[in-house]
Structures are given as structure tokens and as C-alpha cells.
Write a protein that holds these residues in place. Structure first.
Motif, PDB file in Angstrom:
ATOM      1  N   GLU A   1       1.045  -1.385   0.251  1.00  0.00           N
ATOM      2  CA  GLU A   1      -0.432  -0.284  -0.189  1.00  0.00           C
ATOM      3  C   GLU A   1       0.728   1.437  -0.143  1.00  0.00           C
ATOM      4  N   THR A   2       2.588   1.135   0.168  1.00  0.00           N
ATOM      5  CA  THR A   2       3.330   2.588   0.054  1.00  0.00           C
ATOM      6  C   THR A   2       3.476   2.682  -1.253  1.00  0.00           C
ATOM      7  N   ALA A   3       2.898   2.283  -2.566  1.00  0.00           N
ATOM      8  CA  ALA A   3       3.426   1.951  -3.494  1.00  0.00           C
ATOM      9  C   ALA A   3       2.956   3.699  -4.127  1.00  0.00           C
ATOM     10  N   ASN A   4       3.653   3.515  -4.723  1.00  0.00           N
ATOM     11  CA  ASN A   4       2.955   5.164  -6.004  1.00  0.00           C
ATOM     12  C   ASN A   4       2.176   4.470  -6.847  1.00  0.00           C
ATOM     13  N   PRO A   5       1.376   4.992  -7.055  1.00  0.00           N
ATOM     14  CA  PRO A   5      -0.067   3.773  -8.265  1.00  0.00           C
ATOM     15  C   PRO A   5       0.261   4.612  -9.492  1.00  0.00           C
ATOM     16  N   ARG A   6       0.301   5.556  -9.664  1.00  0.00           N
ATOM     17  CA  ARG A   6       0.828   6.197 -11.297  1.00  0.00           C
ATOM     18  C   ARG A   6       2.501   5.745 -11.668  1.00  0.00           C
ATOM     19  N   TYR A   7       3.599   5.527 -10.774  1.00  0.00           N
ATOM     20  CA  TYR A   7       4.342   5.237 -11.209  1.00  0.00           C
ATOM     21  C   TYR A   7       4.803   3.465 -11.654  1.00  0.00           C
ATOM     22  N   VAL A   8       3.893   3.044 -10.116  1.00  0.00           N
ATOM     23  CA  VAL A   8       3.869   1.239 -11.062  1.00  0.00           C
ATOM     24  C   VAL A   8       2.734   1.266 -12.424  1.00  0.00           C
ATOM     25  N   ALA A   9       2.371   2.163 -12.089  1.00  0.00           N
ATOM     26  CA  ALA A   9       1.113   2.492 -13.451  1.00  0.00           C
ATOM     27  C   ALA A   9       2.269   2.629 -14.996  1.00  0.00           C
ATOM     28  N   ALA A  10       3.292   3.825 -14.616  1.00  0.00           N
ATOM     29  CA  ALA A  10       3.740   4.038 -15.968  1.00  0.00           C
ATOM     30  C   ALA A  10       5.034   3.145 -15.532  1.00  0.00           C
ATOM     31  N   ASP A  11       5.596   1.953 -15.091  1.00  0.00           N
ATOM     32  CA  ASP A  11       6.370   1.225 -15.472  1.00  0.00           C
ATOM     33  C   ASP A  11       5.641  -0.181 -16.085  1.00  0.00           C
ATOM     34  N   LEU A  12       4.658  -0.501 -15.355  1.00  0.00           N
ATOM     35  CA  LEU A  12       3.657  -1.743 -16.414  1.00  0.00           C
ATOM     36  C   LEU A  12       4.105  -1.415 -17.788  1.00  0.00           C
ATOM     37  N   LEU A  13       3.918   0.225 -18.082  1.00  0.00           N
ATOM     38  CA  LEU A  13       3.279   0.520 -19.052  1.00  0.00           C
ATOM     39  C   LEU A  13       4.352   0.529 -19.832  1.00  0.00           C
TER      40      LEU A  13
ATOM     41  N   GLU B   1      10.048  -4.703 -10.546  1.00  0.00           N
ATOM     42  CA  GLU B   1      10.685  -4.501  -9.395  1.00  0.00           C
ATOM     43  C   GLU B   1       9.965  -4.394  -8.039  1.00  0.00           C
ATOM     44  N   ILE B   2      10.801  -3.816  -7.219  1.00  0.00           N
ATOM     45  CA  ILE B   2       9.989  -4.233  -5.489  1.00  0.00           C
ATOM     46  C   ILE B   2       9.209  -2.519  -5.070  1.00  0.00           C
ATOM     47  N   HIS B   3       8.265  -2.114  -5.123  1.00  0.00           N
ATOM     48  CA  HIS B   3       7.488  -1.001  -4.334  1.00  0.00           C
ATOM     49  C   HIS B   3       6.913  -1.575  -3.246  1.00  0.00           C
ATOM     50  N   THR B   4       7.395  -1.844  -1.902  1.00  0.00           N
ATOM     51  CA  THR B   4       7.199  -2.285  -0.491  1.00  0.00           C
ATOM     52  C   THR B   4       8.464  -1.254   0.262  1.00  0.00           C
TER      53      THR B   4
ATOM     54  N   GLY C   1      12.420   0.754  -4.859  1.00  0.00           N
ATOM     55  CA  GLY C   1      12.686   1.763  -4.703  1.00  0.00           C
ATOM     56  C   GLY C   1      11.318   2.413  -5.509  1.00  0.00           C
ATOM     57  N   SER C   2      11.076   3.457  -5.784  1.00  0.00           N
ATOM     58  CA  SER C   2      10.283   4.395  -6.330  1.00  0.00           C
ATOM     59  C   SER C   2      11.287   4.836  -7.061  1.00  0.00           C
ATOM     60  N   TYR C   3      12.510   5.043  -6.865  1.00  0.00           N
ATOM     61  CA  TYR C   3      13.573   5.812  -8.083  1.00  0.00           C
ATOM     62  C   TYR C   3      13.904   4.954  -9.079  1.00  0.00           C
ATOM     63  N   THR C   4      14.096   3.476  -9.189  1.00  0.00           N
ATOM     64  CA  THR C   4      14.580   2.717  -9.717  1.00  0.00           C
ATOM     65  C   THR C   4      13.656   2.559 -10.663  1.00  0.00           C
ATOM     66  N   PRO C   5      13.402   2.966 -11.912  1.00  0.00           N
ATOM     67  CA  PRO C   5      12.331   1.774 -13.007  1.00  0.00           C
ATOM     68  C   PRO C   5      13.170   1.112 -13.432  1.00  0.00           C
ATOM     69  N   VAL C   6      12.348   0.311 -14.418  1.00  0.00           N
ATOM     70  CA  VAL C   6      12.898  -0.611 -15.194  1.00  0.00           C
ATOM     71  C   VAL C   6      13.571   0.007 -16.413  1.00  0.00           C
ATOM     72  N   PRO C   7      13.192   1.294 -17.275  1.00  0.00           N
ATOM     73  CA  PRO C   7      13.538   2.319 -18.065  1.00  0.00           C
ATOM     74  C   PRO C   7      15.052   2.628 -17.906  1.00  0.00           C
ATOM     75  N   ALA C   8      14.915   3.161 -16.417  1.00  0.00           N
ATOM     76  CA  ALA C   8      16.954   3.047 -16.009  1.00  0.00           C
ATOM     77  C   ALA C   8      18.017   1.910 -16.342  1.00  0.00           C
ATOM     78  N   GLY C   9      17.561   1.039 -16.264  1.00  0.00           N
ATOM     79  CA  GLY C   9      18.514  -0.449 -16.883  1.00  0.00           C
ATOM     80  C   GLY C   9      17.848  -0.352 -17.342  1.00  0.00           C
ATOM     81  N   ASP C  10      17.388  -0.006 -18.418  1.00  0.00           N
ATOM     82  CA  ASP C  10      17.758  -0.929 -20.025  1.00  0.00           C
ATOM     83  C   ASP C  10      18.786   0.024 -20.955  1.00  0.00           C
TER      84      ASP C  10
END
Length: 431
Positions: free
Chosen positions: A246-258, A332-335, A354-363
Motif C-alpha cells: 500500500e506504500t507504492a505510488n500507483p502512478r509510478y507503478v502504472a507508468a512502469d507497467l506501461l 520491481e519492488i515497491h514496498t 524503490g520508487s526511483y529505480t524504474p526498469v527503463p533506467a536499467g534499459d
């Protein structure tokens, strides 16, 4: 938008094996489809590759080998900002992979008896860079830098011929090759290109290892030639799994799934959470983000397919069981306590915390590698790393005195296995 699988009543191995979101892919069917293509290259070489380019890429290149002037021209024509971004990626990936290099180490088993662990780079490798719905200079960087750090002396790279570029690979691919000093480049794609690396064709001599991502047909071709050459992993269509509370930012999660869904209509985007409220919020954010994204139809197809969905669990402990059974390419782990949660992950190609390590950074620029195992193969295989391009060799040296010390027990061992000549090999050395 995402389908839901409710596992809040509990998880077990059978449930996870049979119910998690997966692409409906049949590797056996893909193997049969690519087998004649690979065999055709083995038998007819360049002519087969040219025929396949004409059939699948809608253009017949003038030659399979890309001329050096085309590589040089691509570098001179590339946008300056893009050139700088590729150069930065090279710098970061090189630093990240130099840290992986093992060191030679010797151990004295007994006085005068030494075993040395050596690491020897592969003689020659073949790097595959896809050329389908997107352009991937980043895959050039990930493959080539890793091989260079490992010390591979001979590197060949291939990418599909492009109709709009006169039968050459995309110029951005060629520019990345130029920045890395890769001058052996081929205009060949798909299963036939994997066959070229495995068996040789024209100017391309056979390689020892083939690496690089691709679709299911490229992955199937790599499986087909495994044994003739080594491969990194079956890196097929991309996938992301996100473990969130429940601590995750839903917009960040959605953007990363997209972000991963835009790769391919077959891409997988999976959310695992113990929060229905978060799952609902992510769905709302996805509707908003998808409506404004460039590749909207591709994204909608990927997110609504059987390979994508939300898995509801009772708690993060159950979520970890799901994640480890799924074996995601990107996790990704958002907990809260993301590092502690990550320490209990046993199956993932790469883990982003965390919230500031999205997959595209690794891409692109994080310094990690984006050529990763897919389709659950992260349960038993690793992402691309320097070890793929290295052979581990044990070098043994014993003095006369050290050999004398182990002769009697060795003779006993050899006789117990009814291999007396093994013991004789030591006894003849006794003075």
C-alpha cells in the motif's frame, strides 16, 4: 484494464505453476518453424540469408557484410545528443561490468601442490541486436561492452536489414557499433542470423557463443544451436513484474507497467500486491497513461493479453512466493523495507528497488545489463554478464615431492574403481 487473479486465500506450488499470467507461446512450434531456416543457412550460407531477408524484411541487401563506410557515415550523421547518450551508456555499463570480472586465484592444496583458477575469454562471439518494432542501440551497448570487458578478441554483430535504409541495419545501430569499435557487422536477422553465427556464412566465421535478445523465433533458434555454440539465455519477449504494497505510488507503478508493454503486443506486465486499493488505483492510472501514449494499440493489446494481469495476495510473504515462482525478467519492488524483501527473491533476471529505480533506467543508463532471461527461465539462468564470455579453467601443478605424498591414497582409490592404470601413472614416477 489488467485482468485479476485472486490468490488471497493462499498460494501453493500447483496453483502458481498453472495459473500465473503467461504468454500462450509454444516453443515446440517455434522450433519447427525455425529449424528449416537455420538448416538452410547451414547448407547454402549467404544465399539463404539473402533469401530470408527478402522474405521477412522485404528487401534483399547488396551484401550481408555491412561496409565500413556505412558504419562511419552513420556515426557522422547521428544526432549529437543521441551520440552523447550512447556514450554515457557505454561508460556506465562498462563500469558496472568491470566490477563483475573475477580474479585469478591460486590455492596450495598441500606443500608443492597448487590449483590455480584461471578465466579465459572466448575466442569469438556473435551478438544479436533485434530490429522489429523498435530500434535498440542499447542492445549493442549491453552485448558489446560486456564482451569487451571480458576480453573477447573477435566480436561480430548482426541486426536485421531495413527496407527504408537500403538493406542496411538501422543507422543508429551502426553508429553505436562505431562508438564501440565494432567493425564486423552483418545485415541479417531472425533465426537465419543465429544459424550464421553457429555454422558460419560467407565472411562470417562460426562463433563460440551467441548472445542477445529477440522474439520467440530467435530464442527458439538459440535453443536449436545450443551445443554447437554456447548461448546466454533464451531472452525472448520482454516482461515486468512489480511486487508492491500500500506504500507504492500507483502512478509510478502504472507508468512502469506501461513502459514494458510498449515493446511488443506480446509483452507481459504483471502486478503482484496485497492491496486492493493499490490495484484499483493502478488501473485508473493506466487508463489515463495509456490514452496519451504513442503506441496505444500495442500497449492495450499487451496489457489485456493473457500474459499480463494483477495478482492479489494476502500478504507480501505470499507475494514473494508468487514472484519467485514467476521468475520475472525485470522485477520491481515497491514496498516498505524493499532491500529486505529483495534479499528473499530467488528468481529474477534483474531487481529494481524503490520508487526511483524504474526498469527503463536499467534499459539504458543504470550500469546493469538489460539482456535478461524471460518466460520463467530466471529460475535457473542469469542475465548477460561477463561470465557468459569467460571460461573457467583449473590449472594444476604438483612437484615430485607433492605427488609422492598423494600416490598411495590415489592408488587405493584407483584400485577401488578397477582402474589400476590410473595408479600406475603415479607409481612410475617414484624414484
Amino acid at each position: 484494464m489488467l485482468s485479476r487473479l485472486d490468490l488471497r486465500s493462499g498460494v501453493n506450488a500447483t496453483t502458481l505453476a498453472n495459473s500465473l499470467p503467461r504468454a500462450a507461446l509454444n516453443i515446440d512450434t517455434a522450433l519447427e518453424a525455425v529449424r528449416p531456416l537455420v538448416e538452410d543457412v547451414r547448407e547454402r550460407g549467404v544465399d539463404a540469408l539473402l533469401d530470408q531477408a527478402e522474405r521477412f524484411d522485404v528487401i534483399r541487401p547488396d551484401s550481408i557484410r555491412v561496409p565500413q563506410e556505412a558504419i562511419d557515415r552513420a556515426l557522422s550523421d547521428i544526432d549529437a545528443d543521441l551520440r552523447d547518450a550512447i556514450a554515457l551508456s557505454i561508460e556506465h555499463v562498462r563500469a558496472g561490468h568491470e566490477a563483475q570480472m573475477p580474479k585469478e586465484k591460486s590455492v596450495d592444496i598441500i606443500p608443492g601442490g597448487t590449483v590455480t583458477q584461471r578465466w579465459i575469454p572466448m575466442r569469438r562471439v556473435g551478438l544479436y541486436v533485434p530490429g522489429g518494432l523498435a530500434v535498440y542501440p542499447s542492445s549493442v551497448v549491453m552485448n558489446a561492452v560486456t564482451a569487451q570487458v571480458a576480453g573477447v578478441p573477435s566480436i561480430a554483430l548482426t541486426s536485421p536489414a531495413q527496407e527504408r535504409f537500403g538493406g542496411l541495419p538501422h543507422p543508429t545501430i551502426l553508429a553505436a557499433c562505431a562508438l564501440l569499435g565494432i567493425d564486423e557487422v552483418y545485415a541479417a536477422g531472425g533465426a537465419g542470423a543465429i544459424g550464421m553465427f553457429a555454422y558460419g556464412a560467407g565472411e562470417c566465421e562460426p562463433v563460440d557463443v551467441v548472445t542477445g535478445p529477440g522474439n520467440i523465433y530467435v530464442a527458439a533458434a538459440k535453443r536449436l544451436v545450443l551445443g554447437t555454440v554456447g548461448i546466454d539465455s533464451e531472452a525472448g519477449t520482454t516482461e515486468i513484474a512489480i511486487l508492491a504494497d500500500e506504500t507504492a505510488n500507483p502512478r509510478y507503478v502504472a507508468a512502469d507497467l506501461l513502459s514494458q508493454a510498449e515493446h511488443d503486443p506480446a509483452a507481459a506486465s504483471v502486478l503482484v500486491t496485497d492491496s486492493v486499493e493499490l490495484a484499483d488505483a493502478v488501473d485508473r492510472e493506466l487508463e489515463d497513461l495509456v490514452a496519451s501514449t504513442k503506441h496505444v494499440e500495442r500497449v492495450r493489446t499487451a496489457l489485456s493479453g493473457p500474459q499480463s494481469g494483477t495478482v492479489l495476495v494476502a500478504n507480501i510473504e505470499d507475494g514473494l512466493e508468487v514472484i519467485n515462482a514467476y521468475g520475472a525478467e525485470h522485477l520491481e519492488i515497491h514496498t516498505r523495507d524493499d532491500e529486505e524483501v529483495a534479499s528473499r527473491v530467488t528468481s529474477a533476471g534483474a531487481i529494481f528497488l524503490g520508487s526511483y529505480t524504474p526498469v527503463p533506467a536499467g534499459d539504458y543508463l543504470a550500469g546493469s545489463n538489460h539482456v535478461l532471461p524471460t518466460g520463467g527461465t530466471a529460475r535457473y539462468s542469469s542475465g548477460l554478464n561477463v561470465h557468459v564470455f569467460l571460461k573457467s579453467v583449473q590449472q594444476v601443478k604438483y612437484t615430485r615431492e607433492a605427488l609422492e605424498e598423494i600416490t598411495d591414497p590415489l592408488v587405493t582409490f584407483a584400485n577401488a574403481e578397477d582402474l589400476p592404470a590410473h595408479g600406475t601413472a603415479l607409481e612410475v614416477r617414484r624414484g
